[in-house]
Design an enzyme around this catalytic site. Sequence first.
Site, PDB file in Angstrom:
ATOM      1  N   GLY A 110      25.001  55.938  -6.398  1.00 19.16           N
ATOM      2  CA  GLY A 110      24.098  55.612  -7.500  1.00 19.16           C
ATOM      3  C   GLY A 110      24.658  55.968  -8.867  1.00 19.16           C
ATOM      4  O   GLY A 110      24.084  55.618  -9.885  1.00 19.16           O
ATOM      5  N   VAL A 111      25.781  56.634  -8.918  1.00 17.43           N
ATOM      6  CA  VAL A 111      26.530  57.014 -10.123  1.00 17.43           C
ATOM      7  C   VAL A 111      25.654  57.471 -11.299  1.00 17.43           C
ATOM      8  O   VAL A 111      25.989  57.242 -12.452  1.00 17.43           O
ATOM      9  CB  VAL A 111      27.533  55.923 -10.590  1.00 17.43           C
ATOM     10  CG1 VAL A 111      28.505  55.577  -9.488  1.00 17.43           C
ATOM     11  CG2 VAL A 111      26.844  54.652 -11.075  1.00 17.43           C
ATOM     12  N   CYS A 112      24.544  58.153 -11.022  1.00 16.37           N
ATOM     13  CA  CYS A 112      23.712  58.713 -12.100  1.00 16.37           C
ATOM     14  C   CYS A 112      23.199  57.652 -13.059  1.00 16.37           C
ATOM     15  O   CYS A 112      23.126  57.895 -14.265  1.00 16.37           O
ATOM     16  CB  CYS A 112      24.477  59.768 -12.912  1.00 16.37           C
ATOM     17  SG  CYS A 112      24.383  61.391 -12.211  1.00 16.37           S
ATOM     18  N   ASN A 113      22.922  56.469 -12.560  1.00 16.24           N
ATOM     19  CA  ASN A 113      22.396  55.438 -13.441  1.00 16.24           C
ATOM     20  C   ASN A 113      21.292  54.680 -12.710  1.00 16.24           C
ATOM     21  O   ASN A 113      21.490  53.563 -12.242  1.00 16.24           O
ATOM     22  CB  ASN A 113      23.526  54.490 -13.869  1.00 16.24           C
ATOM     23  CG  ASN A 113      23.128  53.658 -15.071  1.00 16.24           C
ATOM     24  OD1 ASN A 113      22.050  53.055 -15.070  1.00 16.24           O
ATOM     25  ND2 ASN A 113      23.959  53.629 -16.075  1.00 16.24           N
TER      26      ASN A 113
END
Length: 810
Positions: A395-398
């Site tokens: 989810g790469v913090c986004n």
Amino acid sequence: MAGPVSTMALDQYNDYIEHMRKEQFPMLTDALYLDHAGTTLYSKRLMERFQADMMSSLFGNPHSASPSSQRSTQEVETARITLLRFFNADPEHFDLVFTANATAAIKLVMEAFREQQEGFWYGYHVESHTSIVGVRECATDNRCFGSDEEVDHWIGQSGRSHDVDQLRLFAYPAQSNMNGRRLPLEWCKRLRQLGGQQRTYSMLDAAAYASTSPLDFSNVEAAPDFTALSLYKIFGFPDLGALIVRKDTAPLFQSRRYFGGGTVDMVVCLKEQWHAKKASALHEQLEDGTLPVHSIIALKSALQTHEELFGSLDRVSAHTARLAEELYQRLTSLNHANGRPVCMVYKHARAIYGNVNTQGPIVAFNLCDSRGNWVSNTEVEKLASVKNIHLRTGGVCNPGGIAEALGLAPWEMRENFSAGHRCGGENDVLNGKPTGVIRVSLGAMSTKSDVARFLGFVDEFFWDKAAQPLSARSSATVQTTAVQRFHVESLTVYPIKSCAGWQVPHGAPWPIRNEGLAWDREWCIVHQGTGKGLSQKQHPRMALLRPSLDFNAGVLRVSAPGSGERVAVRLSKDPSYLETADYAHRNASVCGDLIKARLYTSSAVAEFFTKALGVPCTLARFPAASPHSPSLRHSKAHLQQARHKAGVPRPILLSNESPILTISRSSLNRLNEQIKAKGGKAAHPSVFRANIVLAESACLPPGHEQPWAEDAWQSMRVGGEDGPVLEFLGGCRRCQMVCIDQVSGEKNQEPLVTLAKTRRFDGRVLFGVHTALAVEHGGGCSIIKAGDVVEALARSDTFEGVDSAYRKDA
Ligand SMILES: *Cc1c(COP(=O)(O)O)cnc(C)c1O
């Protein structure tokens, strides 16, 4: 040096970087680093320069009068001004506050707004980083803007209504950290021009953007009010963040109530509580406590070295844009032999690769197989790791950007969450949709050869040039009748989870229960600080710790290679032993499950494991049996979870843990033939960490073995007509751990590379079968032994059926 670097043609520049990085980035030898959006790398020259600087001067704590303190203060102030100039920010109009990271910079702004009497309204763009989204929890009212058009429309509307009396803050990323899309910078200027009774302030999250693109604040009116930066993403070192703040926002920070050392001039305690806040510069009011002085001093070296090695961020921008464009074009034009695309790239509709105003050097995508099924990102990451490729998946913090790209509705995200999906988890394809992306991000020291090597990786493992059914499927023999040609070659238990196995003596009767073989995973090793169970993935040396069960002496012995040291603990669970001072009941977290474990507090035990693994840890025993709760009948109740969650088919693949793991020697032999045909190193059975190894009769003529027969089995009866039936729950998903030699601890590319090419089913690489005592045994206990005959009970449906059972889970 800076001269020629800044005037070279792009091709020449690429060649120059290729050459230069051999010397300046020695850690890149053999590695393909594609996570510059996580952090970029530091050069040899930067570290040497910083080291020389540290060695040649005496730096004290700032805030005092000694020469060493004054020197530190001076260096910090110089770094502040130099950094402002790096962004063309006039110190007359801007101040720079040093922070730990970009998130801390964002929080400083949030705190100022939170302290406002009337509270504040907060708006943010859907493509924001998690750290920007979180500010909404402190606002009285908030709105998430779903698109650029919504923002444009809102700014247009706001210009006409002057009746808002609440402070407003609008935040957005200059570049998405997910897909690299660059957002319009002019929003900051337009918001300022609105005027009105209460200003709408702008906060630009430039953490991702500034990494490969120059930020220019020379036009004061167009600049954001607040800009958050991650300096390590630009320079690789030091680990610092910064907030660039327009000085005319200073009144906002007046309502800040907290003060700390460094931000006050005088404090009176006891009777008259009074303090005088520092009133001079904004940064003095906001930098509480001692600054990370040495890190800030390192900035001087970082700035100088960056210019020498890369010229300017303009150069970096042009260079990386070209690389990303090439990567994007090649990935999007790749098709399987049957015409289906290999990659689904998540490019924003407004973004154009090669155009630095709309797109940064990041490509976010997912892979599909030739049947159009998603390849699991966990699988991609495992293979990348074996190939020494460093990228990020998930989810790469986004959160907003991911939901938009993947078409996930809020309910789906909630459902995924309750189905056990967490950021960074294994289950990354749920209900036929991926839950995260693969992110490849480039940086200043990336080159064309990196792009080529990554494309080669996709080509090798994910591009189906024949687009035929996978070889493993066609080679499987469908058995429609019971077969009785296999036997149990060996039984192995792993008394301490993730440590070496202990082979059960041939012919020794061994109890088998619902939760597995007796004494299997009875203990684990727990980190003394975090309470987390350690695993071999993070601590490969665990493979070298050898437990052995000594029933005569009634102890479990553990030896560590090399040191000759040993430790022994009692096998008995007799409570009278357990209440001694050597145990403490503690919460431990094993594979994400919270359990009440009994920790060995004896210093001899803790020291043995701590020394062997190099982290503070000790042994723990899984919870005791409770006669009252049927699901906790056994000491390893947590291992049963996978079975209890289930209906039929049991979603065993949701869990890393299964009661028993079975592999077939014939399948292993076939795999090793394939590995050796390519010149690779054959895999030892121990790397698969099986409990039961099955083998076929040694009398079979060559070529009559049945590799992969177990794929079609539903269950097996062990030890003749009265023996227990073990059910097959599904294939065992493999990761890079199978590449670790369990004797030497050495890392290899095989067998994962060959497995990935021959044994991939719907994006999962499978070897071995999760197995459990059949339900008909109703929680009982049976006996099996090495040497027992095995009667295989085949599935009534075809091999396709096995495959679609996997698919249900996907
Ligand atoms: C990395 C990043 C952050 C968080 O930065 P930290 O330095 O880890 O706090 C925030 N926003 C974006 C766009 C980022 O890329």
